[in-house]
Design a protein around this motif. Structure first.
Motif, PDB file in Angstrom:
ATOM      1  N   UNK A  82       1.067  -1.328  -0.028  1.00 27.58           N
ATOM      2  CA  UNK A  82      -0.056  -0.024   0.099  1.00 27.58           C
ATOM      3  C   UNK A  82       0.855   1.267   0.032  1.00 27.58           C
ATOM      4  N   UNK A  83       0.660   2.193  -0.893  1.00 29.54           N
ATOM      5  CA  UNK A  83       1.198   3.279  -0.978  1.00 29.54           C
ATOM      6  C   UNK A  83       1.181   4.066   0.269  1.00 29.54           C
ATOM      7  N   UNK A  84       2.504   4.750   0.737  1.00 30.41           N
ATOM      8  CA  UNK A  84       2.078   5.837   1.940  1.00 30.41           C
ATOM      9  C   UNK A  84       1.510   7.005   1.668  1.00 30.41           C
ATOM     10  N   UNK A  85       0.599   7.510   2.554  1.00 29.65           N
ATOM     11  CA  UNK A  85       0.080   8.706   2.247  1.00 29.65           C
ATOM     12  C   UNK A  85       0.655  10.014   2.764  1.00 29.65           C
ATOM     13  N   UNK A  86       1.132  11.076   2.219  1.00 28.01           N
ATOM     14  CA  UNK A  86       1.840  12.080   2.621  1.00 28.01           C
ATOM     15  C   UNK A  86       0.870  13.415   2.180  1.00 28.01           C
ATOM     16  N   UNK A  87       0.800  14.173   3.221  1.00 26.66           N
ATOM     17  CA  UNK A  87       0.111  15.367   3.136  1.00 26.66           C
ATOM     18  C   UNK A  87       1.398  16.546   3.317  1.00 26.66           C
ATOM     19  N   UNK A  88       1.600  17.531   2.121  1.00 25.17           N
ATOM     20  CA  UNK A  88       2.386  18.667   2.546  1.00 25.17           C
ATOM     21  C   UNK A  88       1.539  20.032   2.544  1.00 25.17           C
ATOM     22  N   UNK A  89       1.809  20.578   3.619  1.00 26.73           N
ATOM     23  CA  UNK A  89       0.916  21.932   3.663  1.00 26.73           C
ATOM     24  C   UNK A  89       2.017  23.127   3.417  1.00 26.73           C
ATOM     25  N   UNK A  90       1.587  23.970   2.504  1.00 24.49           N
ATOM     26  CA  UNK A  90       2.266  25.200   1.755  1.00 24.49           C
ATOM     27  C   UNK A  90       2.787  24.713   0.372  1.00 24.49           C
ATOM     28  N   UNK A  91       2.255  25.019  -0.582  1.00 25.57           N
ATOM     29  CA  UNK A  91       2.775  25.074  -1.979  1.00 25.57           C
ATOM     30  C   UNK A  91       3.928  25.759  -2.472  1.00 25.57           C
ATOM     31  N   UNK A  92       4.626  26.350  -1.446  1.00 23.31           N
ATOM     32  CA  UNK A  92       5.955  27.373  -1.979  1.00 23.31           C
ATOM     33  C   UNK A  92       6.940  26.657  -2.400  1.00 23.31           C
ATOM     34  N   UNK A  93       8.250  27.013  -2.587  1.00 26.32           N
ATOM     35  CA  UNK A  93       9.387  26.293  -2.960  1.00 26.32           C
ATOM     36  C   UNK A  93       9.512  25.212  -2.185  1.00 26.32           C
ATOM     37  N   UNK A  94       9.553  25.149  -0.882  1.00 26.54           N
ATOM     38  CA  UNK A  94       9.936  24.119   0.070  1.00 26.54           C
ATOM     39  C   UNK A  94       8.814  23.017  -0.151  1.00 26.54           C
ATOM     40  N   UNK A  95       7.472  23.275   0.093  1.00 26.22           N
ATOM     41  CA  UNK A  95       6.610  22.224   0.016  1.00 26.22           C
ATOM     42  C   UNK A  95       6.552  21.648  -1.203  1.00 26.22           C
ATOM     43  N   UNK A  96       6.786  22.140  -2.497  1.00 20.76           N
ATOM     44  CA  UNK A  96       6.868  21.713  -3.741  1.00 20.76           C
ATOM     45  C   UNK A  96       7.788  20.542  -3.852  1.00 20.76           C
ATOM     46  N   UNK A  97       9.054  20.994  -3.598  1.00 19.84           N
ATOM     47  CA  UNK A  97      10.496  20.204  -3.487  1.00 19.84           C
ATOM     48  C   UNK A  97       9.871  18.569  -2.818  1.00 19.84           C
ATOM     49  N   UNK A  98       9.386  19.048  -1.416  1.00 26.43           N
ATOM     50  CA  UNK A  98       9.156  17.819  -0.601  1.00 26.43           C
ATOM     51  C   UNK A  98       7.967  17.086  -1.179  1.00 26.43           C
ATOM     52  N   UNK A  99       6.912  17.853  -1.736  1.00 25.37           N
ATOM     53  CA  UNK A  99       5.944  16.919  -2.481  1.00 25.37           C
ATOM     54  C   UNK A  99       6.460  15.965  -3.616  1.00 25.37           C
ATOM     55  N   UNK A 100       7.290  16.823  -4.485  1.00 24.93           N
ATOM     56  CA  UNK A 100       7.888  15.799  -5.429  1.00 24.93           C
ATOM     57  C   UNK A 100       8.943  14.786  -4.841  1.00 24.93           C
ATOM     58  N   UNK A 101       9.364  15.237  -4.001  1.00 25.85           N
ATOM     59  CA  UNK A 101      10.510  13.998  -3.333  1.00 25.85           C
ATOM     60  C   UNK A 101       9.989  12.809  -2.890  1.00 25.85           C
ATOM     61  N   UNK A 102       8.664  12.983  -2.295  1.00 24.36           N
ATOM     62  CA  UNK A 102       7.815  11.667  -1.791  1.00 24.36           C
ATOM     63  C   UNK A 102       6.891  11.085  -2.991  1.00 24.36           C
ATOM     64  N   UNK A 103       6.614  11.830  -3.917  1.00 22.02           N
ATOM     65  CA  UNK A 103       5.802  11.728  -5.209  1.00 22.02           C
ATOM     66  C   UNK A 103       6.718  10.667  -5.951  1.00 22.02           C
ATOM     67  N   UNK A 104       8.053  11.069  -6.115  1.00 24.90           N
ATOM     68  CA  UNK A 104       8.902  10.339  -6.859  1.00 24.90           C
ATOM     69  C   UNK A 104       9.301   8.961  -6.086  1.00 24.90           C
ATOM     70  N   UNK A 105       9.041   8.851  -4.888  1.00 23.96           N
ATOM     71  CA  UNK A 105       9.332   7.705  -4.142  1.00 23.96           C
ATOM     72  C   UNK A 105       8.112   6.739  -3.989  1.00 23.96           C
ATOM     73  N   UNK A 106       7.111   7.147  -4.518  1.00 23.39           N
ATOM     74  CA  UNK A 106       6.071   6.025  -4.804  1.00 23.39           C
ATOM     75  C   UNK A 106       4.823   6.419  -3.827  1.00 23.39           C
ATOM     76  N   UNK A 107       4.970   7.960  -3.096  1.00 20.69           N
ATOM     77  CA  UNK A 107       4.010   8.076  -2.313  1.00 20.69           C
ATOM     78  C   UNK A 107       2.703   8.579  -3.037  1.00 20.69           C
ATOM     79  N   UNK A 108       1.477   8.482  -2.328  1.00 21.26           N
ATOM     80  CA  UNK A 108       0.301   9.425  -2.811  1.00 21.26           C
ATOM     81  C   UNK A 108       0.398  10.614  -1.805  1.00 21.26           C
TER      82      UNK A 108
END
Length: 288
Positions: free
Chosen positions: A1-27
């Motif tokens: 089952x894919x890990x579920x990740x919620x990132x609050x804040x779509x600025x530079x930091x938030x986008x970077x972290x969201x992309x890191x987890x998305x590329x690692x297979x998380x939802x």
């Protein structure tokens, strides 16, 4: 089952972290307060863009708070009112606060931490992600939660460093601001003034002189590495610098002079009488 990740804040930091987890297979869900181009960016990266915490999934494994410092505490209280945080690892990215600011969530979550990537995030999310994978990240969390927190963000591939207990966050954060924000401002100012004289050579010179100054400081210590008119006590040159600037920039230069004078004084190479005159100039007590 894919890990579920919620990132609050779509600025530079938030986008970077969201992309890191998305590329690692998380939802991944990315939460923002208002519409913007970040929505289309999220869609392009197969990341779900949401605007309200009520839209978050029922079972979130990891919550990352990538919001501005002045918003952090209100966001934490808002999170505490939503059940999606139950059992999750929750971490904020602020350098100004430790893990203790997450106290309202402690009873409901599995772990809390302050994770502060020591890097400047760029407009290009891909470039930022490349830097994240080799950067140092300071960590503040309970000893027994370190393994849980580290596993939750292992996809960052960063190097993690535990901060000492009761670390003064203000001085720590100020030092990082000096290295990043203040250096950026001074570099930009020097670039602006050098461009008319040096043209295409400006950037190469700035890069070379900056690298030389940093290396000399790290190898010799700032007091011995310092060069220039201040440590020589060349009052006339400093006066000429001030005379060459419009009033607003002269005030800016005076503020930066005090730090240089302090360092020059600590080196033992600055004549005390000339130091007194330079301090008066820096404080505006003498008309240049």
């Amino acid at each position: 089952m894919k890990p579920q990740v919620l990132v609050l804040g779509p600025g530079r930091v938030g986008r970077c972290l969201a992309l890191a987890h998305q590329q690692h297979g998380a939802r991944v869900q990315l939460l923002g307060r208002r519409p913007g181009e970040w929505q289309q960016w999220a869609v392009n990266q197969q990341i779900e863009a949401i605007f309200d915490m009520s839209e978050a999934g029922a079972e979130i494994d990891l919550v990352l708070l990538a919001v501005a410092d002045d918003q952090l505490q209100s966001v934490i209280l808002n999170c505490a009112a939503h059940e999606f945080c139950s059992g999750a690892v929750v971490a904020h990215m602020s350098g100004a606060f430790g893990a203790d600011v997450l106290e309202p969530l402690v009873a409901a979550v599995s772990a809390t931490a302050a994770l502060h990537p020591l890097m400047a995030f760029e407009e290009s999310t891909e470039h930022s992600l490349t830097h994240l994978r080799s950067c140092l990240v300071s960590v503040d969390c309970a000893d027994e939660q370190l393994a849980t927190v580290s596993a939750a963000v292992a996809c960052w591939q960063a190097r993690f460093h535990r901060l000492p207990p009761k670390q003064n966050r203000a001085s720590y954060h100020l030092a990082l601001s000096l290295l990043s924000n203040h250096v950026t401002a001074m570099t930009s100012w020097a670039q602006e003034m050098l461009q008319p004289a040096l043209g295409a050579e400006t950037n190469n010179l700035i890069r070379a002189m900056s690298q030389q100054a940093v290396e000399a400081t790290l190898n010799q210590g700032g007091a011995q590495a310092l060069t220039g008119p201040v440590v020589r006590g060349d009052v006339r040159t400093v006066q000429a610098h001030l005379d060459a600037l419009p009033a607003d920039q002269a005030a800016r230069y005076r503020g930066s002079l005090l730090a240089v004078i302090d360092l020059a004084s600590s080196s033992g190479r600055l004549d005390p009488e000339k130091e007194a005159v330079l301090r008066a100039l820096a404080k505006g007590a003498i008309n240049s």
